[in-house]
Design a protein around this motif. Structure first.
Motif, PDB file in Angstrom:
ATOM      1  N   THR A 106       0.671  -1.488   0.075  1.00  0.00           N
ATOM      2  CA  THR A 106      -0.332  -0.337   0.159  1.00  0.00           C
ATOM      3  C   THR A 106       0.838   1.581   0.237  1.00  0.00           C
ATOM      4  O   THR A 106       0.193   2.699   0.057  1.00  0.00           O
ATOM      5  CB  THR A 106      -1.028  -0.009   1.636  1.00  0.00           C
ATOM      6  OG1 THR A 106      -0.164   0.232   2.329  1.00  0.00           O
ATOM      7  CG2 THR A 106      -1.690  -1.177   0.773  1.00  0.00           C
ATOM      8  N   GLY A 107       2.129   1.111   0.535  1.00  0.00           N
ATOM      9  CA  GLY A 107       2.417   2.224   0.557  1.00  0.00           C
ATOM     10  C   GLY A 107       2.804   3.143   1.972  1.00  0.00           C
ATOM     11  O   GLY A 107       3.532   3.932   2.206  1.00  0.00           O
ATOM     12  N   ARG A 108       1.992   2.396   3.010  1.00  0.00           N
ATOM     13  CA  ARG A 108       1.729   3.264   4.216  1.00  0.00           C
ATOM     14  C   ARG A 108       1.907   1.689   5.048  1.00  0.00           C
ATOM     15  O   ARG A 108       2.246   0.425   3.851  1.00  0.00           O
ATOM     16  CB  ARG A 108       0.606   3.910   4.372  1.00  0.00           C
ATOM     17  CG  ARG A 108      -0.325   2.838   3.903  1.00  0.00           C
ATOM     18  CD  ARG A 108      -1.681   3.379   3.503  1.00  0.00           C
ATOM     19  NE  ARG A 108      -3.231   2.634   3.987  1.00  0.00           N
ATOM     20  CZ  ARG A 108      -3.626   2.846   2.111  1.00  0.00           C
ATOM     21  NH1 ARG A 108      -2.823   2.948   1.427  1.00  0.00           N
ATOM     22  NH2 ARG A 108      -4.832   1.652   2.226  1.00  0.00           N
ATOM     23  N   THR A 109       1.966   1.986   6.478  1.00  0.00           N
ATOM     24  CA  THR A 109       2.097   1.092   7.194  1.00  0.00           C
ATOM     25  C   THR A 109       0.703   1.422   7.911  1.00  0.00           C
ATOM     26  O   THR A 109       0.744   2.809   8.699  1.00  0.00           O
ATOM     27  CB  THR A 109       3.871   0.947   7.435  1.00  0.00           C
ATOM     28  OG1 THR A 109       4.237   2.184   8.768  1.00  0.00           O
ATOM     29  CG2 THR A 109       4.364   0.236   6.637  1.00  0.00           C
ATOM     30  N   GLU A 110       1.181   0.117   9.016  1.00  0.00           N
ATOM     31  CA  GLU A 110      -0.171   0.481  10.274  1.00  0.00           C
ATOM     32  C   GLU A 110       0.816  -0.159  11.044  1.00  0.00           C
ATOM     33  O   GLU A 110       0.568  -1.525  11.218  1.00  0.00           O
ATOM     34  CB  GLU A 110      -1.353  -0.190  10.041  1.00  0.00           C
ATOM     35  CG  GLU A 110      -2.064   0.431  10.852  1.00  0.00           C
ATOM     36  CD  GLU A 110      -3.373   0.231  10.297  1.00  0.00           C
ATOM     37  OE1 GLU A 110      -4.869   0.221  10.310  1.00  0.00           O
ATOM     38  OE2 GLU A 110      -3.502  -1.349  10.037  1.00  0.00           O
ATOM     39  N   GLY A 140       1.941  -3.441   6.298  1.00  0.00           N
ATOM     40  CA  GLY A 140       1.611  -2.684   5.185  1.00  0.00           C
ATOM     41  C   GLY A 140       1.174  -2.791   3.586  1.00  0.00           C
ATOM     42  O   GLY A 140       1.262  -2.228   3.135  1.00  0.00           O
ATOM     43  N   GLY A 157      -7.423   3.543   7.937  1.00  0.00           N
ATOM     44  CA  GLY A 157      -6.397   3.102   6.491  1.00  0.00           C
ATOM     45  C   GLY A 157      -6.491   2.330   5.676  1.00  0.00           C
ATOM     46  O   GLY A 157      -6.011   1.614   4.252  1.00  0.00           O
ATOM     47  N   ALA A 197       9.669   3.416   9.629  1.00  0.00           N
ATOM     48  CA  ALA A 197       8.531   3.506   9.052  1.00  0.00           C
ATOM     49  C   ALA A 197       8.386   5.003  10.074  1.00  0.00           C
ATOM     50  O   ALA A 197       6.967   5.344  10.608  1.00  0.00           O
ATOM     51  CB  ALA A 197       7.440   2.951   9.698  1.00  0.00           C
TER      52      ALA A 197
END
Length: 231
Positions: A106-110, A140, A157, A197
């Motif tokens: 996704t290009g993002r992290t949680e 991610g 997200g 991150a």
């Protein structure tokens, strides 16, 4: 009667955690298959329960990590046979991919403890005890919900956080199994990812102390309910 559980483990510290003592109490005999021992379809079909655990690689990384292809094929064989499967994080993504669903970065992290929003179906599922309880996120990538599966939970997200197929397949993007008293193993093992991150390990450590006991209690109720449906 003794029943067998096989857990596919990708990194040593992402193990069955809180789930293992529950399985032992119920009379299950637990064994691990580490990635140094590629899993065959026969091995995946044999146990009463298969648990596919998390790890820091992507389902799509088959060029760099060829074992992922054989693992997905073995999971697909078990799913086709209608045998119980629990997938956690990477494990859930492998289950989704084995069912033909897309899995992508996704290009993002949680990363860290945060609440879920259960869907209407989720509130009526084994995940009901998680309503309002912060869970441990560490991902991610994102899976699409497989055809025929029911979407159970979301976060802002990551809209696909959990899915089920009947009573026998449960995929969780988050980590219900993680023992908050062992969070230091995660913080050290994923130190590079945390730094990349911009996640402060002190925050995760503090949140584990605050939210961990309540989450552990809720997780036990979830696992007990799911196991009840597969015995």
């Amino acid at each position: 009667m003794t029943r067998d559980v096989l857990a596919i483990r990708h990194v040593p510290f992402e193990d069955l955690g809180l789930l293992e003592p529950l399985l032992t109490t119920r009379g299950y005999r637990t064994s691990y298959r580490d990635i140094v021992e590629p899993i065959t379809q026969e091995a995946a079909l044999a146990p009463d329960l298969l648990v596919v655990l998390g790890g820091p690689v992507g389902v799509y990384d088959t060029g760099a990590y060829p074992f992922l292809k054989a693992e997905q094929q073995a999971i697909a064989a078990r799913l086709h046979a209608g045998r119980p499967v629990l997938g956690v994080c990477l494990g859930a993504q492998l289950v989704a991919a084995a069912l033909g669903a897309d899995v992508a970065p996704t290009g993002r992290t949680e990363i860290g403890y945060g609440p879920l929003t259960l869907t209407d179906e989720g509130r009526g599922s084994v995940l009901a005890p998680l309503d309002g309880v912060p869970v441990l996120h560490w991902h991610g990538d994102q899976f699409a919900v497989p055809v025929g599966a029911v979407r159970l939970a979301e976060t802002p997200g990551f809209p696909n956080q959990a899915f089920s197929i009947g009573a026998h397949v449960l995929g969780l993007q988050f980590h219900l199994e993680a023992d908050h008293t062992q969070i230091e193993r995660w913080l050290v093992g994923h130190a590079h990812e945390l730094a990349g991150a911009g996640v402060d390990p002190n925050r995760v450590r503090a949140d584990a102390e605050v939210h961990g006991p309540r989450l552990a209690d809720a997780a036990r109720h979830v696992f007990e309910a799911w196991l009840d449906g597969n015995e």
